[in-house]
Write a protein that holds these residues in place. Sequence first.
Motif, PDB file in Angstrom:
ATOM      1  N   THR A 274       0.825  -1.211   0.000  1.00 29.42           N
ATOM      2  CA  THR A 274       0.000   0.000   0.000  1.00 29.42           C
ATOM      3  C   THR A 274       0.859   1.261   0.000  1.00 29.42           C
ATOM      4  OG1 THR A 274      -1.818   1.143   1.129  1.00 29.42           O
ATOM      5  CG2 THR A 274      -0.193   0.077   2.527  1.00 29.42           C
TER       6      THR A 274
ATOM      7  N   LEU B 103      -3.014  -1.631  -2.771  1.00 33.32           N
ATOM      8  CA  LEU B 103      -4.010  -0.654  -2.340  1.00 33.32           C
ATOM      9  C   LEU B 103      -3.401   0.739  -2.386  1.00 33.32           C
ATOM     10  CD1 LEU B 103      -6.756   0.105  -1.044  1.00 33.32           C
ATOM     11  CD2 LEU B 103      -5.712  -0.340   1.199  1.00 33.32           C
TER      12      LEU B 103
ATOM     13  N   HIS C   4      -8.728  -5.421   5.358  1.00 33.39           N
ATOM     14  CA  HIS C   4      -7.438  -5.656   4.699  1.00 33.39           C
ATOM     15  C   HIS C   4      -6.450  -6.324   5.654  1.00 33.39           C
ATOM     16  CE1 HIS C   4      -8.567  -3.319   1.122  1.00 33.39           C
ATOM     17  NE2 HIS C   4      -9.136  -2.465   1.955  1.00 33.39           N
TER      18      HIS C   4
END
Length: 706
Positions: A352, A378, A419
């Motif tokens: 991410t 992400l 997540h």
Amino acid sequence: MTDVLFIATKRPQLGIFADSLVKFRDRGAKVYLAGTFKMTSVAEELTSAELGGVHQLPRNLNKRSSAMRRKAKKSPTGMRVWMQSQRDRWLRQQARTAHVIVALDPGAVYTVWRLAQYNTTAEAHFGLAPALRAVDRISGGPLRPATLPPVAAVAQDVRRSISGIPAAVMRTATSRPVMRSTVGARLWRSAVTVPGMPGTVRASASRYVAEGMEEAGRISGAAIALSAAAARIPDPALKAQLLHESAMTEVSKGISPRDLGKAVNGHLAHADDQFAKGMHESASVSLYRALSLGFHRVLHIDQLSSPLAKDAEGFVAPFQKSPAYRAVARPRGRKTPPKSPPSDRPLRLLVTTSTNANFLQHILARYGDHPGVELRFLDLAAHKPFKKIAWAAPQMLEDRLSDGTSGYQSDVERLMRPHLDWADTVFVDWSVGPAAMLTAIDPGDTRIVVRLHSYEAFTRWPHMTDFSRVDDLVFVAPHVKDLVTSLVPQLREASAPRMHVLDNAMELEGFRRPKPAEARFNLGLIGISQVAKDPRWAVDVLNRVREHDDRYRLLLVGNDMNPKTSKATADYLTLLQRELKPLEASGAVVRLGPTDDVPAALADIGVILSSSVREGCHVGLMEGAASAAVPVVRDWPFYAGKPHSARTLYPEGWVVDSPEEAAKRILDVTATEEAWREACEQASEHAVGTWDWSVVQKRFDDLFLG
């Protein structure tokens, strides 16, 4: 005969004014009256008083440009009157010959001051009585130039300003013409520190003074006035606000503020006061301002130096003495340790970041196609709810100060928990807002890995991240690790994460391309969009080698600096453009601009420069070395002489201390084509053998899968 010019913006009390005119006449004065109000009836009523002249000034700006009218709408009354009147020929002619120029009402004061700048022998006054006294003085002796009021009178005006006199009067008395005068600036700076003035009065007055000084170009004087007034204000909130305004006055002009420490300490004192009272929201705002000001980009990023370069630990010491800061920095830890990597299925890896995925390309490609990894990516910036909480610094601070009762943690839990429940390992690239957000909650048994490049060290974010909830912290270079650990106390405690130094993922083998013989004389600089890259150093080197051989050129690759970034950036860019202009005209400098094909650009570069004042690892230089360009690396001043620096990151011989030494290395290594090509090959072998992804990926495998 003494000429007296009266200016008014509203109809005066004619009975009083007519009586006064008699007194002026008896003293041998000839009186003129100009006004922006409707003058017809006044002229008729005052004829018997033997006025020397009555004149109608423009009553509006209808015949002026739309830009001027827009500006007038935003200006105080006194400024609008001057805009209307400044072109009036009659007014300017009378003002040039007048001995005394008088404002009859507050709206006319600014115009009087401006006219007094053109006629420096005239006395400028506000009101009938001071004007009459001026006529007495003039009739009894030689003319005297306009004088500013004494400190006591100024202080009295300051006190009166809070009790009914319009803001326009204060703006007039502290206007640019006044502040351009050394005497005027000094008097006003003294006035805002006179004893016995209420705090709100002092603050209001100092702001007017600062505004006038800024308009007069006295930037540091404006900052000093605000800071001096703040020193005499006991209220911690108001004191902190004035000190903040003082610092930002200089920061906005690209100047490192002289009273930065006072401003930061002011915010910290107020934060501590509010924190002790349980006022967590206001405490978080003050702490946020302290961190934002202390780590403002103008201080650390848009300059060629930084307070952190001189004394990093001393710079952050005031923060670490603050109870509010210590409450934020206190490690919360995690209830359960991270689970071991699974043996019966692929590792679930969540990568991410927020917008900046520049250094993730090869990592995503490898683990997206790895049999032992199930990958998800992400980008928090692509999802509005995530973006909102990932950069919400004040809310993060309030959450830490209130031990999670603010509601911020609930938002993070709701968005991130799905997540975290899926992932075995989360890799957060860049230790900025998202890292601080994620560590606001207990990650459970999910392993958290954060990578910190170089930029983050100069921001507030590492000070807002709970590293006791990070399992592995990755640095891109040893000198960056040294700096960050000296700044963040958590990283020196038992709760600190495991720390690693891993080179960036770079595919360097593909940079090897044949170079033409003429590339030997082409110096290259990859990336010039930041002040820290200091391309002016590279220009200095170019000029030195061209003194010996004018075949040398400098090729600049990348976007230019954005002058809108800050005043400091704009100032640097102005100097750079001035130096580049003649060199570009002669062909000595060539701007290649941004490119998606860096290997192709490097094919024509025979010497790759690193002119920066600081770097993490300088990818552009490593790519240049891999392309078989001879590296010439400035000993980055920010880290020079420290245990880890450019000298410990790169091979001996690559790094130079000065432009003179850089020019000598270039001339020596390019003296012949054979010597140049031999040095190029050595540089390429080292770069590819040390930093290529085929080598570095094994260390990432150990990090994620080992």
